[in-house]
Design an enzyme around this catalytic site. Structure first.
Site, PDB file in Angstrom:
ATOM      1  N   LYS A  55       0.869  -1.338  -0.067  1.00 16.39           N
ATOM      2  CA  LYS A  55      -0.072   0.163  -0.165  1.00 16.39           C
ATOM      3  C   LYS A  55       0.950   1.219   0.017  1.00 16.39           C
ATOM      4  O   LYS A  55       0.521   2.219  -0.740  1.00 16.39           O
ATOM      5  CB  LYS A  55      -0.843  -0.195   1.125  1.00 16.39           C
ATOM      6  CG  LYS A  55      -2.000   0.958   1.286  1.00 16.39           C
ATOM      7  CD  LYS A  55      -2.968   0.649   2.264  1.00 16.39           C
ATOM      8  CE  LYS A  55      -4.117   1.650   2.768  1.00 16.39           C
ATOM      9  NZ  LYS A  55      -3.550   2.535   3.761  1.00 16.39           N
ATOM     10  N   ARG A  95      -9.143  12.992  12.081  1.00 19.59           N
ATOM     11  CA  ARG A  95      -7.956  12.429  12.520  1.00 19.59           C
ATOM     12  C   ARG A  95      -6.852  13.969  12.418  1.00 19.59           C
ATOM     13  O   ARG A  95      -7.040  14.746  11.396  1.00 19.59           O
ATOM     14  CB  ARG A  95      -7.339  11.466  11.291  1.00 19.59           C
ATOM     15  CG  ARG A  95      -7.875  10.290  11.330  1.00 19.59           C
ATOM     16  CD  ARG A  95      -7.619   9.322  10.455  1.00 19.59           C
ATOM     17  NE  ARG A  95      -6.493   8.906  10.357  1.00 19.59           N
ATOM     18  CZ  ARG A  95      -5.828   7.985   9.513  1.00 19.59           C
ATOM     19  NH1 ARG A  95      -6.651   7.677   8.464  1.00 19.59           N
ATOM     20  NH2 ARG A  95      -4.469   7.543   9.649  1.00 19.59           N
ATOM     21  N   SER A 120       7.369   8.607  12.587  1.00 22.76           N
ATOM     22  CA  SER A 120       5.788   8.721  11.477  1.00 22.76           C
ATOM     23  C   SER A 120       6.643   8.934  10.288  1.00 22.76           C
ATOM     24  O   SER A 120       7.027   9.947   9.804  1.00 22.76           O
ATOM     25  CB  SER A 120       5.069   9.794  11.851  1.00 22.76           C
ATOM     26  OG  SER A 120       4.057   9.862  10.948  1.00 22.76           O
ATOM     27  N   ASP A 154       1.747  -1.087  11.631  1.00 24.95           N
ATOM     28  CA  ASP A 154       0.592  -1.402  11.227  1.00 24.95           C
ATOM     29  C   ASP A 154       0.050  -2.841  11.565  1.00 24.95           C
ATOM     30  O   ASP A 154      -1.162  -3.303  11.492  1.00 24.95           O
ATOM     31  CB  ASP A 154       0.306  -1.139   9.667  1.00 24.95           C
ATOM     32  CG  ASP A 154       0.234   0.272   9.194  1.00 24.95           C
ATOM     33  OD1 ASP A 154      -0.234   1.120  10.184  1.00 24.95           O
ATOM     34  OD2 ASP A 154       0.770   0.674   8.245  1.00 24.95           O
ATOM     35  N   LYS A 190      -4.618   6.506  14.098  1.00 20.91           N
ATOM     36  CA  LYS A 190      -4.809   5.626  12.774  1.00 20.91           C
ATOM     37  C   LYS A 190      -6.107   5.725  12.276  1.00 20.91           C
ATOM     38  O   LYS A 190      -6.752   6.696  12.823  1.00 20.91           O
ATOM     39  CB  LYS A 190      -4.397   4.352  12.943  1.00 20.91           C
ATOM     40  CG  LYS A 190      -2.705   3.973  13.042  1.00 20.91           C
ATOM     41  CD  LYS A 190      -2.122   4.321  11.907  1.00 20.91           C
ATOM     42  CE  LYS A 190      -0.544   4.085  12.111  1.00 20.91           C
ATOM     43  NZ  LYS A 190       0.131   4.409  10.822  1.00 20.91           N
TER      44      LYS A 190
END
Length: 430
Positions: A20, A120, A166, A312, A339
């Site tokens: 992804k 978010r 991140s 993840d 997330k």
């Protein structure tokens, strides 16, 4: 949706969907570069299609014949303004990375998303880019989307020390740095996935990485490339865990990406006593075939530098821990709270419904195992990784049914997930 329950003896070979992260970036780099970028094995999930459609909206010619995608890039200067907000659906990667790409344009763009994405926080990207003379603001002066990016031609370089590990924040800054005049230095808290750094090099850019310090001098011009996207280890993780937990099972997954910044889950599985085998290793494209077998597992502690390398995968690792002997502690994982949903709370709540002994903490989870799992009504909260984790959990349920709300969220990254699971069941069907 009623989930498949009470299964063992899972057998078979699967081709895992394309990565992804790399799929997103292949479109972005193709749009920024000059020339025709050809992309093979692109992930046609909803999030990645949001990125593709966003750049089409910005005037980038993109063709998809169902097998190969061609991006006819003419550089950032060729991007065209649009009159209405660009909707990126549920894709946090799209909105955050595009903030860095659009920061140096000569027009204003508004990016928005669905109800979940618009809750978010975006300040962690807006703030550093605004320190580079960017002009990005959230809805009504908040940190939430819709986000307005007023392009600035005079982006300035900076030295930025990341407050959290991140890859999305880092990538957004690097995209802005490619347009700034001078050298930008990003100092990582801990190394996070490095697909952006590697693709800058692949597309003819210049970048220097010294430990946790990343140096980029701008402005730079990128050149089109051919991209072959490997399988996504984050998607593979669900079937690796299925094989480990279901009795008499052996699952082989081909063409899985094994970039070292993404393989933390393999190290955790080995630390917990899981049986894995890597074969057909392709060091150039960083991919391999991974085979997992039923295993006796024990608890472990997961924290520190490894967390960005498996962020993840933590929901499915939490499930793995519910069936391991002893206690597993996950810490330093505050990133899970921002997330698609608050994954710390979501994992704890839904697995508790099914009988797991799991407690949420401020920065992770404490899990005691092994515990039997039972039927329950559960929800994905619209989060694809929570939905897939709950289906793997349901395989272990011998008593009762499991009903999953918002199962459609799985299509964000793995449209054929439930079909692929069926291929592994005894007899190849439910």
């Amino acid at each position: 949706m009623k989930l498949v329950t009470n299964k063992q003896n899972l057998q078979g070979t699967l081709v895992i969907p394309a990565d992804k992260s790399i799929s997103h970036r292949s479109i972005m780099f193709g749009a920024m570069a000059h020339g025709t970028t050809t992309i093979h094995n692109f992930l046609r999930g909803e999030d990645c299609l949001s990125t593709l459609n966003a750049f089409k909206t910005l005037g980038v010619p993109i063709e998809d014949d169902g097998t190969v995608i061609r991006v006819y890039g003419q550089g950032l200067a060729a991007l065209k303004p649009v009159d209405s907000p660009i909707d990126v659906g549920n894709s946090g990667t799209t909105i955050r990375l595009m903030m860095g790409i659009l920061a140096g344009t000569d027009f204003t763009t508004v990016l928005t998303g669905d109800a979940s994405l618009n809750k978010r926080p975006m300040a962690r990207v807006m703030d550093p880019i605004n320190q580079m003379n960017g002009a990005i603001s959230g809805f009504e002066d908040t940190q939430f989307p819709p986000v307005t990016i007023k392009g600035q031609a005079n982006l300035a370089p900076m030295t930025y020390e990341m407050p959290v590990a991140s890859a999305q924040v880092k990538s957004a800054i690097l995209f802005a740095a490619l347009q700034a005049k001078g050298e930008t230095v990003v100092i990582e808290k801990e190394p996070s996935r490095n697909h952006t750094e590697e693709m800058i090099r692949q597309f003819g850019g210049s970048i220097k990485v010294e430990g946790k310090n990343i140096h980029v001098k701008g402005p730079q011009t990128l050149k089109s490339q051919t991209v072959i996207v490997p399988g996504d280890i984050s998607s593979a993780a669900f079937f690796l865990v299925a094989a480990l937990l279901c009795k008499d099972s052996k699952i082989q997954l081909t063409n899985v990406g094994i970039n070292p910044t993404r393989t933390g889950i393999l190290e955790v599985i080995e630390a917990m006593g899981g049986t894995l085998e890597l074969s057909q290793v392709d060091e150039i494209n960083q991919s391999a075939t991974i085979t997992a077998r039923s295993s006796e597992l024990h608890g472990t502690t997961i924290g520190g530098a490894i967390i960005p390398r498996l962020i993840d995968e933590l929901p499915i690792i939490a499930l793995l821990a519910t069936q391991a002997n002893g206690q597993t502690i996950i810490r330093d994982a505050q990133e899970l709270k921002v997330k698609e949903t608050n994954r710390i709370d979501a994992v704890a709540k839904e697995l508790t419904k099914m009988g797991a002994s799991i407690k949420a903490t401020d920065d992770g989870l404490i899990i005691n195992g092994p515990t039997p799992l039972y039927g329950a009504n559960v929800t994905s909260y619209g989060d694809h990784r929570i939905g897939m984790m709950l289906q793997i959990a349901a395989l272990l349920v011998a008593d009762g049914e499991v009903e999953l709300e918002q199962a459609e969220a799985v299509s964000v990254s793995y449209p054929d997930f439930f079909t692929d699971l069926t291929k592994l069941l005894p007899g190849g069907a439910i």
